[in-house]
Scaffold this motif. Structure first.
Motif, PDB file in Angstrom:
ATOM      1  N   THR A 106      18.751   4.382   7.853  1.00 16.93           N
ATOM      2  CA  THR A 106      19.027   4.294   6.417  1.00 16.93           C
ATOM      3  C   THR A 106      18.533   5.531   5.685  1.00 16.93           C
ATOM      4  O   THR A 106      19.251   6.113   4.855  1.00 16.93           O
ATOM      5  N   LYS A 107      17.323   5.954   5.971  1.00 17.82           N
ATOM      6  CA  LYS A 107      16.744   7.119   5.290  1.00 17.82           C
ATOM      7  C   LYS A 107      17.556   8.383   5.559  1.00 17.82           C
ATOM      8  O   LYS A 107      17.804   9.184   4.648  1.00 17.82           O
ATOM      9  N   ILE A 108      18.004   8.557   6.793  1.00 18.93           N
ATOM     10  CA  ILE A 108      18.783   9.745   7.139  1.00 18.93           C
ATOM     11  C   ILE A 108      20.171   9.697   6.499  1.00 18.93           C
ATOM     12  O   ILE A 108      20.674  10.701   5.985  1.00 18.93           O
ATOM     13  N   LEU A 109      20.786   8.528   6.525  1.00 14.58           N
ATOM     14  CA  LEU A 109      22.095   8.378   5.894  1.00 14.58           C
ATOM     15  C   LEU A 109      22.022   8.685   4.402  1.00 14.58           C
ATOM     16  O   LEU A 109      22.912   9.337   3.841  1.00 14.58           O
ATOM     17  N   VAL A 130      18.606   0.132   0.581  1.00 14.54           N
ATOM     18  CA  VAL A 130      19.593  -0.757   1.202  1.00 14.54           C
ATOM     19  C   VAL A 130      20.348  -1.499   0.105  1.00 14.54           C
ATOM     20  O   VAL A 130      19.771  -1.946  -0.879  1.00 14.54           O
ATOM     21  N   ASN A 131      21.660  -1.609   0.246  1.00 10.47           N
ATOM     22  CA  ASN A 131      22.491  -2.235  -0.786  1.00 10.47           C
ATOM     23  C   ASN A 131      22.637  -3.742  -0.617  1.00 10.47           C
ATOM     24  O   ASN A 131      22.950  -4.449  -1.573  1.00 10.47           O
ATOM     25  N   MET A 162      13.504   4.493  -7.950  1.00  8.93           N
ATOM     26  CA  MET A 162      14.344   3.701  -7.052  1.00  8.93           C
ATOM     27  C   MET A 162      15.481   4.553  -6.503  1.00  8.93           C
ATOM     28  O   MET A 162      15.850   5.578  -7.073  1.00  8.93           O
ATOM     29  N   LYS A 163      16.045   4.099  -5.371  1.00  7.91           N
ATOM     30  CA  LYS A 163      17.087   4.867  -4.688  1.00  7.91           C
ATOM     31  C   LYS A 163      18.494   4.538  -5.181  1.00  7.91           C
ATOM     32  O   LYS A 163      19.386   5.380  -5.145  1.00  7.91           O
ATOM     33  N   TYR A 176      24.344  11.490   3.595  1.00  7.39           N
ATOM     34  CA  TYR A 176      25.576  10.879   3.069  1.00  7.39           C
ATOM     35  C   TYR A 176      25.220   9.910   1.945  1.00  7.39           C
ATOM     36  O   TYR A 176      25.292   8.685   2.103  1.00  7.39           O
ATOM     37  N   PRO A 177      24.801  10.416   0.785  1.00  9.13           N
ATOM     38  CA  PRO A 177      24.285   9.552  -0.294  1.00  9.13           C
ATOM     39  C   PRO A 177      25.278   8.540  -0.850  1.00  9.13           C
ATOM     40  O   PRO A 177      24.864   7.554  -1.466  1.00  9.13           O
ATOM     41  N   ASP A 178      26.574   8.763  -0.633  1.00 14.01           N
ATOM     42  CA  ASP A 178      27.574   7.831  -1.163  1.00 14.01           C
ATOM     43  C   ASP A 178      27.825   6.627  -0.242  1.00 14.01           C
ATOM     44  O   ASP A 178      28.509   5.684  -0.634  1.00 14.01           O
ATOM     45  N   VAL A 179      27.301   6.673   0.964  1.00 10.33           N
ATOM     46  CA  VAL A 179      27.515   5.568   1.907  1.00 10.33           C
ATOM     47  C   VAL A 179      26.614   4.388   1.549  1.00 10.33           C
ATOM     48  O   VAL A 179      25.403   4.552   1.368  1.00 10.33           O
ATOM     49  N   LYS A 180      27.211   3.215   1.437  1.00 13.35           N
ATOM     50  CA  LYS A 180      26.445   1.999   1.164  1.00 13.35           C
ATOM     51  C   LYS A 180      25.867   1.459   2.477  1.00 13.35           C
ATOM     52  O   LYS A 180      26.494   1.587   3.533  1.00 13.35           O
ATOM     53  N   ILE A 181      24.695   0.840   2.382  1.00 12.49           N
ATOM     54  CA  ILE A 181      24.028   0.322   3.569  1.00 12.49           C
ATOM     55  C   ILE A 181      23.871  -1.193   3.482  1.00 12.49           C
ATOM     56  O   ILE A 181      23.329  -1.714   2.501  1.00 12.49           O
TER      57      ILE A 181
END
Length: 224
Positions: free
Chosen positions: A70-73, A102-103, A202-203, A77-82
């Motif tokens: 998650t941290k690396i993504l 995490v979303n 917050m992220k 790739y900041p637009d990718v939802k987790i």
């Protein structure tokens, strides 16, 4: 409607194949690639011609686990939802995951319908909290004393408009809907959201909701 592209990483082959079959049966949602651990997933991201919208991650994986992935993504790739899928349900742990970006967090025994709902809600509203999570949060804060320090500095930390935007974010309104309610543009809403993220540390939107619940700015019961 645009097809939602998903990547998945889980070292349990039988479970992974099963969830892939379930997700591919959903309308306008498809798995674009799969991996057995976080590092393999990241390698596939590097080679991908089109970056997926969502990464579904198992929490416990060899080589690179769900948290580190998650941290690396988020960095690359900041637009990718987790979305995390796990057997663990302890609410303090789940809260921490939301705070790191995490979303959505789902227990592996949820119904397929909830997986579909979580995927679509995360794309549309940036986060998905189910009733079980919100109930756990409510239990966690009940009986706790108000965080006097934060309550004291909130008026100087966040503006009244930012608090209004934060309240509507927590109630799962989209940026467009918030703009319509407050008679401001979507761009202005996005600006307030970015300010909220910066000020709270917050992220993402999910983290803002957790921040609001933990600091008594909103009652989890109102979100159910």
């Amino acid at each position: 409607m645009k097809t939602i592209k998903i990547a998945i990483a889980d070292d349990q082959i039988l479970f992974r194949k099963g969830i892939i079959g379930i997700i591919n049966s959903f309308e306008n949602i498809e798995i674009v690639f799969e991996a057995s651990d976080g590092q393999e997933l990241l390698d596939l991201f590097e080679k991908a011609e089109e970056i997926p919208d969502i990464a579904i991650l198992d929490l416990s994986m060899p080589v690179l686990n769900g948290i580190d992935t998650t941290k690396i993504l988020h960095e690359k790739y900041p637009d990718v939802k987790i979305i995390i899928l796990s057997v663990f349900s302890e609410d303090r742990f789940v809260t921490h995951l939301m705070e790191i970006g995490v979303n959505a967090y789902l227990i592996k025994n949820v119904e397929p319908e909830e997986v579909e709902r979580a995927i679509k809600t995360v794309v549309e509203k940036d986060f998905y909290f189910n009733e079980a999570f919100l109930s756990a949060m409510q239990k966690r804060i009940s009986g706790k004393k108000t965080r006097l320090m934060l309550q004291d500095i909130i008026p100087t930390l966040l503006s009244q408009r930012e608090l209004e935007v934060l309240d509507l974010i927590c109630k799962q309104y989209t940026a467009q809907e918030i703009g319509e309610k407050l008679f401001i543009s979507t761009r202005t809403v996005d600006g307030h959201r970015n300010n909220l993220l910066e000020k709270t540390g917050m992220k993402n939107t999910a983290g803002l909701v957790v921040f609001s619940i933990k600091n008594n700015l909103i009652d989890p019961a109102t979100l159910m």
